[in-house]
Write a protein that holds these residues in place. Structure first.
Motif, short mmCIF file in Angstrom:
data_model
loop_
_atom_site.label_atom_id
_atom_site.label_comp_id
_atom_site.label_asym_id
_atom_site.label_seq_id
_atom_site.Cartn_x
_atom_site.Cartn_y
_atom_site.Cartn_z
N LEU A 90 0.70 -1.20 -0.02
CA LEU A 90 -0.05 -0.09 0.06
C LEU A 90 0.88 1.21 -0.15
CD1 LEU A 90 -2.70 -0.95 2.58
CD2 LEU A 90 -2.78 -1.12 0.22
N LEU A 126 -5.57 1.68 -3.40
CA LEU A 126 -5.55 1.68 -2.02
C LEU A 126 -6.70 1.02 -1.42
CD1 LEU A 126 -4.17 2.76 0.79
CD2 LEU A 126 -5.59 4.84 0.56
N GLY A 129 -6.51 -2.75 -1.67
CA GLY A 129 -5.90 -3.33 -0.54
C GLY A 129 -6.29 -3.32 0.64
#
Length: 532
Positions: A90, A126, A129
């Motif tokens: 990330l 993002l 994840g």
């Protein structure tokens, strides 16, 4: 599920483990134990894919998260937060979002639109994840390990060794790996963080293999114990918790001793009878059969366990020095915009005992490095007194030259000793034979600790700077170090989370960081040791 089959592990020519097969399934909580130098760290590296066995195979069966004793933190310029988030990939998305945000304020419409598009793509990555919830989870894990938000926004190079190790632990815990391999995870943790870690590991859904000298952690978490027996090069597997394992192992050792004694008695009887019968030609074949039976009896039992050796540690007789061999005046240290401590004054008198307390990140290790001359101070100075001879024990073992052998490191610390004398001292610290030719870089944490302590012993230092000297030690070796601290006649400046080490030192003064407050020692300060 991690599966190991028929492993043979060696350190140079020394056999550490032979014919070991086992598995680590989801939910398994395994404590890997054995004396210092038995090969626990070497085995764990192989399970993590960072080493190769001489024979046998390891099949990971999923993602493996590995915390070594001496973690490599990679690029020290990255933010601590990004290092943790990198466990799930990330960090790259967040960096692209930050870069896009900067360009979204551009006066040029094309630049703004392109930046907004890049921001949207990075944000989508993002979210895939785990999104902002994952970032909050990472912060929560870090906070429970004593790493507040301000630390997460700093570059790794500005953090202490203990903080960087906790960043690595947070990264591994955040990874959500199928199997966790943790080598001494409680090093540099305060009491509250240790309690939190116990709870985290108890409920972790994946597999766990942990090396730890923290018996409280083992007692609270493990459901199986793998005992690596250095004398037999064998891995004994106990499918039980810590307390039952201790009882069962003692029972097993007594059983092996009885079996050995019985077999030796029967073999002696057979050999005695064979000797009598061998004198007669008509009984020669029967005598040979009896002798072979005796050999099979002795070969078929396990050797009696040799008592694990412990290094005999006695710190040096201090060289003569003046009344105040070491003085520090108005020391301060800042990393970037972060002030670590300021205005620290300290006078170390001959034979005095000082303990340095402070929360993690307060600058305890940095202060010792400045006193040792390994780091510069921003203000003030360190003044050596008449006859000063410093001995510095570094918690990260950075005083060792990892490219040089054990013997070469010792020779550099003791130029006045001949080869025989150096080898004799190394032998008392359990480095014998080919061990002295091993590069220091391949040693386990416990072995590095022993080598560093051996180098102190031959130094004739009259001021010892000790930074967490009991980390990575088994209980017997820790007892030796505590006795060495207790009996040392020189001055000591001690940084430790170990209440037993402070008790052994029996300090006369305390220095509290980052304020630099100096005070006479009193029992009230003892409660701060485990929290520091």
């Amino acid at each position: 599920m991690l599966v190991a089959r028929d492993l043979e592990v060696r350190a140079g020519a020394r056999l550490l483990l032979e014919g070991a097969s086992f598995q680590v399934a989801a939910g398994d909580k395994i404590g890997l134990v054995g004396r210092n130098g038995a090969g626990k760290t070497t085995l764990t590296k192989i399970l993590a894919g960072e080493g190769q066995p001489v024979a046998g195979t390891v099949t990971p069966g999923g993602q493996v998260g590995y915390l070594p004793q001496d973690p490599r933190t990679g690029d020290l310029e990255v933010l601590a937060r990004d290092r943790i988030l990198s466990a799930r990939g990330l960090d790259a998305a967040l960096r692209r979002m930050r870069a896009a945000e900067e360009q979204m304020g551009s006066l040029e419409e094309d630049v703004r639109e392109q930046a907004m598009a890049r921001y949207a793509r990075a944000e989508a990555e993002l979210q895939a994840g785990g999104g902002y919830a994952a970032e909050a989870e990472a912060s929560r894990i870090a906070s429970n390990l004593g790493l507040p938000e301000r630390v997460l926004d700093q570059q790794l190079r500005t953090l202490s060794g203990g903080q960087r190790r906790r960043i690595e632990l947070a990264r591994i815990l955040f990874s959500g790996s199928d199997t966790l391999l943790l080598d001494e995870p409680t090093n540099h943790l305060d009491a509250d963080s240790v309690l939190w870690l116990r709870g985290f590991l108890q409920t972790y859904p994946g597999g766990l293999v942990v090396i730890s000298h923290d018996t409280g952690l083992l007692e609270a978490c493990v459901t199986k114990v793998f005992h690596l027996d250095a004398n037999r090069a064998a891995l004994d597997i106990y499918a039980m918790g810590w307390k039952r394992y201790l009882q069962q192992r003692e029972t097993d050792e007594k059983r092996r001793k009885r079996e050995r004694q019985n077999a030796e008695r029967k073999a002696d009887q057979l050999l005695t009878q064979a000797a009598k019968m061998g004198a007669k030609a008509t009984k020669a074949v029967a005598a040979q059969n009896m002798a072979r039976r005796a050999e099979r009896l002795l070969a078929g039992i396990e050797g009696e366990r040799v008592q694990d050796k412990v290094a005999k540690i006695r710190f040096p007789e201090p060289a003569p020095c003046g009344r105040t061999p070491l003085t520090a005046v108005d020391l301060s240290k800042t990393y970037g915009s972060t002030e670590i401590f300021t205005g620290v004054d300290l006078a170390i008198d001959r034979g005095s005992q000082v303990v340095v307390l402070g929360l993690n990140g307060a600058g305890k290790t940095t202060l010792l490095r400045i006193l040792a001359g390994l780091e510069t101070t921003d203000t003030g100075e360190v003044r050596p007194g008449h006859g000063l001879r410093l001995g510095y024990y570094a918690q990260e073992h950075e005083t060792l030259d990892t490219s040089r052998s054990v013997l070469e490191n010792m020779v550099s610390a003791s130029p006045d000793l001949n080869d025989t004398e150096v080898r004799k001292v190394l032998g008392s610290f359990l480095f014998t034979g080919d061990d002295v030719d091993k590069p220091a870089g391949v040693l386990s944490g416990g072995e590095k600790t022993r080598l560093s302590l051996a180098m102190l012993v031959v130094s004739a230092a009259n001021v010892l700077l000790l930074d967490e000297p009991t980390n990575n030690l088994d209980p017997a070796s820790r007892t030796e170090v505590l006795e060495a601290i207790r009996s040392y006649a020189g001055a000591v400046v001690l940084v430790t989370h170990d209440e037993g080490a402070v008790e052994a030192l029996d300090p006369d003064r305390v220095l509290v960081l980052p304020d630099g407050t100096e005070d006479l020692w009193s029992p009230e300060y003892a409660d701060l040791v485990a929290l520091a």
